[in-house]
Motif scaffolding. Structure first.
Motif, mmCIF file in Angstrom:
data_model
loop_
_atom_site.group_PDB
_atom_site.id
_atom_site.type_symbol
_atom_site.label_atom_id
_atom_site.label_comp_id
_atom_site.label_asym_id
_atom_site.label_seq_id
_atom_site.Cartn_x
_atom_site.Cartn_y
_atom_site.Cartn_z
ATOM 1 N N ASP A 124 103.071 52.184 -20.202
ATOM 2 C CA ASP A 124 102.053 51.177 -20.517
ATOM 3 C C ASP A 124 102.607 49.765 -20.331
ATOM 4 O O ASP A 124 101.925 48.888 -19.802
ATOM 5 C CB ASP A 124 101.556 51.361 -21.954
ATOM 6 N N GLU A 125 103.871 49.558 -20.745
ATOM 7 C CA GLU A 125 104.426 48.204 -20.682
ATOM 8 C C GLU A 125 104.727 47.770 -19.253
ATOM 9 O O GLU A 125 105.020 46.605 -19.012
ATOM 10 C CB GLU A 125 105.674 48.075 -21.571
ATOM 11 N N ASP A 126 104.653 48.727 -18.289
ATOM 12 C CA ASP A 126 104.909 48.357 -16.886
ATOM 13 C C ASP A 126 103.622 48.178 -16.094
ATOM 14 O O ASP A 126 103.670 47.892 -14.885
ATOM 15 C CB ASP A 126 105.765 49.432 -16.189
ATOM 16 N N LEU A 127 102.479 48.356 -16.761
ATOM 17 C CA LEU A 127 101.210 48.327 -16.017
ATOM 18 C C LEU A 127 101.014 47.023 -15.265
ATOM 19 O O LEU A 127 100.479 47.003 -14.148
ATOM 20 C CB LEU A 127 100.032 48.566 -16.968
ATOM 21 N N ALA A 128 101.498 45.922 -15.894
ATOM 22 C CA ALA A 128 101.304 44.618 -15.266
ATOM 23 C C ALA A 128 102.058 44.519 -13.939
ATOM 24 O O ALA A 128 101.692 43.744 -13.053
ATOM 25 C CB ALA A 128 101.760 43.519 -16.226
#
Lengths: 590, 590
Positions: B457-461
């Protein structure tokens, strides 16, 4: 997201006061003046969740949810007030007062409601199979299927059987049904075939001395599909060495007893009934008789062969038969029109007509009654065990047509007249099969089971003189009128196997091209062996009380062998075909 | 024939004086002046049968038997005389004095002896697979395979998983490996494909709310085969909903512990070691490191980047690396010629050269030692934890080549130098995989696992800004340097799945043509889900201590995807092709 503490269907009174974390699908939302009630569903069942003033934020979110949203709810279990208890729900004595809700995923309105009670067109069910499978009855069927295979595997492994996987990419043997072919990329112009059964491989494992093999095996037949056929189906495949037919049958009875015990909680008595093929055909007009009810076929040929009713007399003279079924007490309930409809039904099975007589206190009644008076009437009444009020239905034709037509009529009437106790499971072995079937048109013999079936030792001499009379050491198991499976002892001598191929019309070259490896294997010390195969899909269908084979297969094909969900089969890229050294000869436009 | 009372391998002292009926294969016959000794074999083992004067008829028959005859023997169990006891045989304290013998089937002399100790050419083993499988070690492997699947199924079913069968005839999705195609007879010019894995179906079962699915599933890939590949292979396929990665990993560890306990009697400690992909590549030069031994790769780029040795300095300047492995105490055992051979081996993995240094009490020694004196030598010795007598091997190249070459060298030396404790089972999770691989030549991204793998989730950007840096919620399980299986959490949002397809270079039309049904399913309430798949063939191979995958498959194919036993693939009748609307474009002559 929090860790789920309970399944929806498993929150009960004893959890009162506990905080629970539930995850699942919204079955229904009802708004009731400041309160929102949600039926939350997962595979275990449904629980009622309540959103109210106590958690205004959750209430606001709950206003947005719709059917089939995936949500997580944290809440406290409370007892429902008296009068609010829902006795139809396992969780009906409690509800969950929600404190928080998280929408995990949204959902469009599904094309049909997720509800066992709703009737849905099958095409729609198959296209949206993933929604169809959400229906609790579907889940229950697949749970049962998984339980059945579990019991079968554990039973067989406890008996010393090894599960061995046999190839899916194998050799085409154009005996039997049509093969599905798989083009080879490496070997130009050559093809694998998908197996119609693991028959040859399981016999080779016996040559290997594995002694006890089983497999829950996928099998394939490229045939035009009927309601109870699928291009791929699953077979419980068993083979053993050094066991007699009686030992194999007894072992399979224990297997079936275990399945019935574990899955249905039913004790089935063993040994199961055994009936010869000849008796099954004579009494029931079927090689897979449903013995849960009577309505048996009665032989009348002797009685009517000299009667003045030409149709009966001629049928017998031509080598055929006259038989009847006695529909007890039905004389008054079947009008001429009703009987005409039955005649039309019998016609679909080849019968040229359906004669009938009604039994009265005075004797026989009906258009052909005049041919059967006095002793003939008495003889017919005796042979059919008839009483006043009964309806007798006759077919006169060659034996196979009489059996087919009256057999089918028997089943139809058994259902219509509620003669069948649907709660019982009537298992039956049909034995003493003929080894060959003779095709009159083609003037050749076919293997009644398959070419590896062993004749009775005492019938071996008939192989040359009278093949039709040779009986096979074969056994079919029948459940409630369905063929559940079948098996046989196998030929284990090369010369007998070669004779068998010869009788089936193979030239030596053909036999060797197709089965040379088996014949060669037969020269290296083959044990006596035999086995059985059960149709798993059909067994599950009958255990689950369903009538459509597709309901037991997670992603089935339609009658034209299509998958409406994935759109298989489909066109492929030209490059794929080029690699396979193939060209499509048909018009590629759909 | 009589009913067998005992298996050959299960007649012991306690049966002394009993009459037994045995059935099996003649392993060996020895004639000893009026006495005949027969080693009789079945799947349980061997027992010695003695024919003598006491039963002259049996003795006469016994004279005719030869190796691999199938016989039945009736006899009495007697204790062997002292000095005759065979401690290598479970049944070595007794023998059976035969009273009667029946030859059930004869055998030609087999092309090779049925003996584990004999080395046989693999082609011959595959052609006579049914004889090869008679060898006790082969039977034991398939017994183990059956036991492994039994444990896996019971474990998973006890955990609430349902075994669900998914289709073998499915849709071609030309992402990933090459599909095997199956032409449709009904739908002209259309094809089914055999599944490379049940991936899409298991995800759809999660959409259906099944929550816990597994299947021991056959999968198919039409790839050029390596020693450890087969066109069809078996996968333990698992998928669950609402579980986190840690929960899935913990559940699989319990599953593996159970297999190790049941099948090997070994307690494996959990939790298993976890290592990031980056660390595995850095320390072992492999994404499936064998952690049973050291010989790790040491980073030297910083130390050598400014050295006068141009090859090292330039490699670092060009964005590559310099790494070494320290072969402890090997300086005196490797001649220049030996090291040249290692260099040639490294060359196969892309290394342009293999530099080396020997460590002496005085410092470094070897052709490039002059470039590394004083502080540089000390730094290298420290970084490689070297002592006098060690041999240092260096590769300088781009990172992937350094990893491949030194990783392969590490494995080779580990085996050669006996650094590996073959009795241990080192399980390891490799985590934090990149989501994408970038293909420089084609200038496009590939899915490192498959297109359904979920990013952190924290790499979605980063999906838009820097796809290379996006990590996947994926996990591979490694056993003793073999990839045993792998899995991931999956994407469960339609928009994220569409973005994934877009990044992988699919047009919207392509994505919809191939995966439209999945994207549509994603609109109807999909739970978070994830799973894992184990290669069963490989797992059994490692458990059985074998090195050839074919020894774990009953009827395997050769490297050119042929079955030497049945001669599949093979040519088929023209009529079969006509029905399938196909023509072979290649020369049909073999």
């Amino acid at each position: 997201m929090a860790q789920r503490t309970h399944a929806c269907g498993e929150v009960y009174e004893q959890h009162e006061g506990q905080e629970v974390v539930l995850k699942g699908w919204v079955q229904k939302r009802r708004d009731l003046g400041g309160l929102i009630f949600v039926d939350l569903r997962d595979r275990t069942g449904i629980v009622q969740v309540v959103f109210g003033d106590g958690a205004p934020e959750a209430l606001t979110v709950a206003e947005k949810i719709r059917s089939e949203f995936v949500i997580e709810v944290v809440g406290k279990v409370v007892l429902r007030q008296e009068g609010q208890v829902n006795p139809n729900l396992k969780t009906g004595k409690i509800e969950v007062m929600a404190s928080t809700i998280t929408i995990i995923n949204e959902a469009k309105t599904p094309p049909f409601a997720i509800d066992d009670k709703v009737e849905i067109a099958e095409d729609l069910r198959l296209k949206y199979r993933y929604l169809d499978l959400r229906r609790p009855a579907m889940f229950d069927t697949f749970k049962m299927r998984s339980d059945v295979t579990r019991t079968i595997r554990n039973f067989l492994q406890n008996e010393g059987f090894l599960e061995v996987e046999t190839p899916i990419l194998t050799k085409s043997t154009p005996e039997g049904a049509r093969d599905y072919l798989v083009p080879s990329r490496v070997h130009e112009g050559e093809f694998y075939a998908l197996p119609q059964s693991p028959q040859l491989f399981k016999q080779l494992l016996m040559v290997s001395g594995f002694e006890k093999y089983f497999q829950i095996a996928r099998c394939f037949r490229d045939e035009d599909l009927r309601a109870d056929r699928q291009p791929e189906f699953t077979q419980v495949d068993i083979e053993t060495s050094f066991m007699t037919m009686d030992e194999i049958i007894a072992m399979n009875e224990r297997l079936i007893q275990q399945v019935m015990r574990d899955v249905k909680g039913v004790e089935v008595e063993a040994p199961f009934q055994r009936m010869s093929y000849q008796e099954a055909m004579a009494r029931y007009g079927s090689d897979k008789p449903d013995v849960r009810f009577g309505l048996e076929l009665k032989q009348l040929s002797e009685i009517v062969k000299d009667s003045a009713f030409g149709i009966f007399a001629n049928a017998v003279k031509a080598g055929g038969e006259v038989k009847a079924i006695n529909v007890k007490g039905a004389a008054d309930n079947y009008s001429r029109k009703d009987i005409d409809a039955l005649g039309e039904f019998a016609g679909r099975y080849g019968a040229k007509g359906l004669a009938w007589l009604k039994v009265t206190a005075e004797g026989l009644n009906g258009p052909i009654a005049k041919f059967f008076e006095g002793d003939a009437a008495t003889a017919i009444i005796e042979a059919t065990e008839a009483e006043a009020g009964d309806l007798l239905l006759f077919v006169a034709d060659k034996s196979s047509v009489v059996a087919d037509a009256l057999g089918a009529l028997r089943l139809k009437l058994g259902k219509e007249l509620n003669l069948i106790d649907e709660s019982t499971f009537a298992f039956l072995w049909v034995v003493d099969w003929p080894l060959f079937e003779y095709d009159e048109e083609e003037g050749r013999y076919y293997a009644a089971h398959h070419p590896f079936t062993r004749p009775f030792d005492e019938d071996l001499a008939l192989m040359d003189s009278n093949p039709k009379e040779v009986r096979a050491q074969a056994y079919d198991i029948v459940l409630n009128g369905y063929e559940l499976g079948g098996g046989s002892l196998r030929i284990y001598e090369r010369d007998l196997q070669e004779k068998m191929f010869e009788l089936l019309g193979f030239t030596q070259e053909e036999a060797h091209a197709q089965f040379g490896f088996l014949l060669e294997a037969f020269e290296y010390g083959v044990p006596p062996h035999g086995g059985v195969a059960f149709g798993l899909d059909r067994f599950v269908m009958l255990l689950a009380g369903r009538t459509n084979l597709r309901d037991t297969i997670a992603f089935p094909k339609t009658a034209s062998a299509s998958c409406l969900l994935t759109d298989a089969p489909s066109q492929v890229a030209d490059a794929q075909l080029t690699e396979l050294h193939l060209a499509v000869t048909a018009n590629k436009e759909k």
